[in-house]
Design an enzyme around this catalytic site. Structure first.
Site, PDB file in Angstrom:
ATOM      1  N   ASN A   9      41.304   5.296  13.382  1.00 58.22           N
ATOM      2  CA  ASN A   9      40.695   4.725  14.287  1.00 58.22           C
ATOM      3  C   ASN A   9      40.111   5.629  15.589  1.00 58.22           C
ATOM      4  OD1 ASN A   9      40.251   1.669  13.744  1.00 58.22           O
ATOM      5  ND2 ASN A   9      42.428   1.691  14.143  1.00 58.22           N
ATOM      6  N   THR A  10      40.951   6.687  15.521  1.00 55.95           N
ATOM      7  CA  THR A  10      40.550   7.799  16.421  1.00 55.95           C
ATOM      8  C   THR A  10      40.413   9.223  15.741  1.00 55.95           C
ATOM      9  OG1 THR A  10      42.926   7.783  16.970  1.00 55.95           O
ATOM     10  CG2 THR A  10      41.556   6.498  18.451  1.00 55.95           C
ATOM     11  N   TYR A  99      49.653 -10.220   0.139  1.00 60.62           N
ATOM     12  CA  TYR A  99      49.011 -10.747   1.179  1.00 60.62           C
ATOM     13  C   TYR A  99      47.866 -11.672   0.802  1.00 60.62           C
ATOM     14  CZ  TYR A  99      47.402  -9.248   5.866  1.00 60.62           C
ATOM     15  OH  TYR A  99      47.103  -9.150   7.269  1.00 60.62           O
ATOM     16  N   GLY A 106      44.335  -3.828   6.223  1.00 56.47           N
ATOM     17  CA  GLY A 106      44.017  -2.369   6.472  1.00 56.47           C
ATOM     18  C   GLY A 106      44.281  -1.436   5.203  1.00 56.47           C
ATOM     19  N   ASP A 108      45.143   1.709   5.543  1.00 56.12           N
ATOM     20  CA  ASP A 108      46.124   2.320   5.948  1.00 56.12           C
ATOM     21  C   ASP A 108      47.753   1.767   5.653  1.00 56.12           C
ATOM     22  OD1 ASP A 108      45.327   0.734   7.857  1.00 56.12           O
ATOM     23  OD2 ASP A 108      45.882   1.997   9.615  1.00 56.12           O
ATOM     24  N   THR A 184      54.205   2.501  41.421  1.00 60.20           N
ATOM     25  CA  THR A 184      53.389   1.840  40.366  1.00 60.20           C
ATOM     26  C   THR A 184      53.199   2.528  39.271  1.00 60.20           C
ATOM     27  OG1 THR A 184      52.155   0.999  42.351  1.00 60.20           O
ATOM     28  CG2 THR A 184      51.013   0.976  40.253  1.00 60.20           C
TER      29      THR A 184
END
Length: 259
Positions: A9-10, A99, A106, A108, A184
């Site tokens: 994805n990246t 599956y 996917g 991967d 925070t």
């Protein structure tokens, strides 16, 4: 030598395998046509055979992607390989698959499952892949993929808290293991890191109650942040997917019987 291309994805991850073992690896933001030749030269030098093989020419190559692979990339790979296997839902694999919607599984995830049977044959393996999404998948000792689950990854959780609130800052991973943040920023950091850790610990604990001798493997870009937090796991980094893709490539290039 085999060229393995894994488009996530990246990031784009590449590896060269020789004799079943990786001899060169590269991770880049974008694929460019010169990468195969560069990796071939690097691998040839590592093997001590630079200049003894056709420059930039691999015997076989496989490409796997979380999205559609465009023709220019396929053409660039074909120019550097005698055989190119695009890994799709129709590509034969050397394991069983339970599956129910294999077309949506996917690549991967399936490649990692195959890699688990290569690196840990005859074992029940739970694969935790830390990427944009966190996937947890099971491969049983009889060589069958049994499915798994998907949840938001670490960076996705940090980004969501920042993007979908008015005032929360964009934070990143921390090595701190406390339960209460006093700012925070600390609260967000610990919230994300602990939520993922507790989620995976709970899942692994329940699976170990159901399945004996369960081997837990961590892989993916963010796995390194959780190896120390979650005990009794094996850190396989990206070699699990690479090993699986190389096995799938060899399987499709051979005369092995198909079930």
């Amino acid at each position: 030598m085999n060229l393995i291309v894994d488009i996530g994805n990246t990031l784009v991850k590449l590896a060269v395998f020789d004799g079943g073992a990786p001899v060169a690896q590269r991770t880049v933001a974008h694929f460019h046509p010169g990468l195969p030749a560069e990796l071939h030269a690097e691998a040839a030098a590592a093997r001590g055979c630079a200049g003894q093989e056709p420059a930039g020419r691999f015997r076989r190559a496989i490409v796997s992607s979380t999205r559609d692979v465009e023709e220019p990339l396929l053409a660039a790979l074909r120019a550097h390989a005698e055989l190119l296997v695009p890994f799709t839902a129709q590509t034969p694999v050397p394991i069983g698959n339970d599956y129910r919607t294999p077309a949506t599984l996917g690549r991967d995830r399936l490649a990692a499952a195959v890699g688990a049977t290569v690196l840990y044959p005859g074992r029940n393996v739970l694969i935790v892949d830390f990427g944009t999404a966190v996937t947890i998948d099971l491969v049983t000792a009889d060589g069958i993929y049994r499915g798994g689950c998907i949840s938001p990854g670490m960076q996705t959780r940090f980004r969501a808290l920042h993007d979908y609130t008015a005032r929360l800052p964009l934070c990143g991973p921390t090595e701190e293991e406390g339960l209460q943040g006093l700012t925070t920023e600390e609260a967000v950091e610990l919230g994300v890191m602990n939520s993922l850790s507790f989620e995976i610990e709970g899942y692994v604990g329940r699976m170990k109650e159901k399945i004996a001798d369960l081997c837990v493997i961590f892989t993916g870009g963010d796995a390194k942040f959780f190896v120390k937090r979650i005990k009794n796991t094996i850190f396989a980094n990206c070699n699990l997917v690479f090993a699986g893709l190389n096995r799938i490539l060899e399987y499709n290039a051979s005369e092995e019987p198909r079930d």
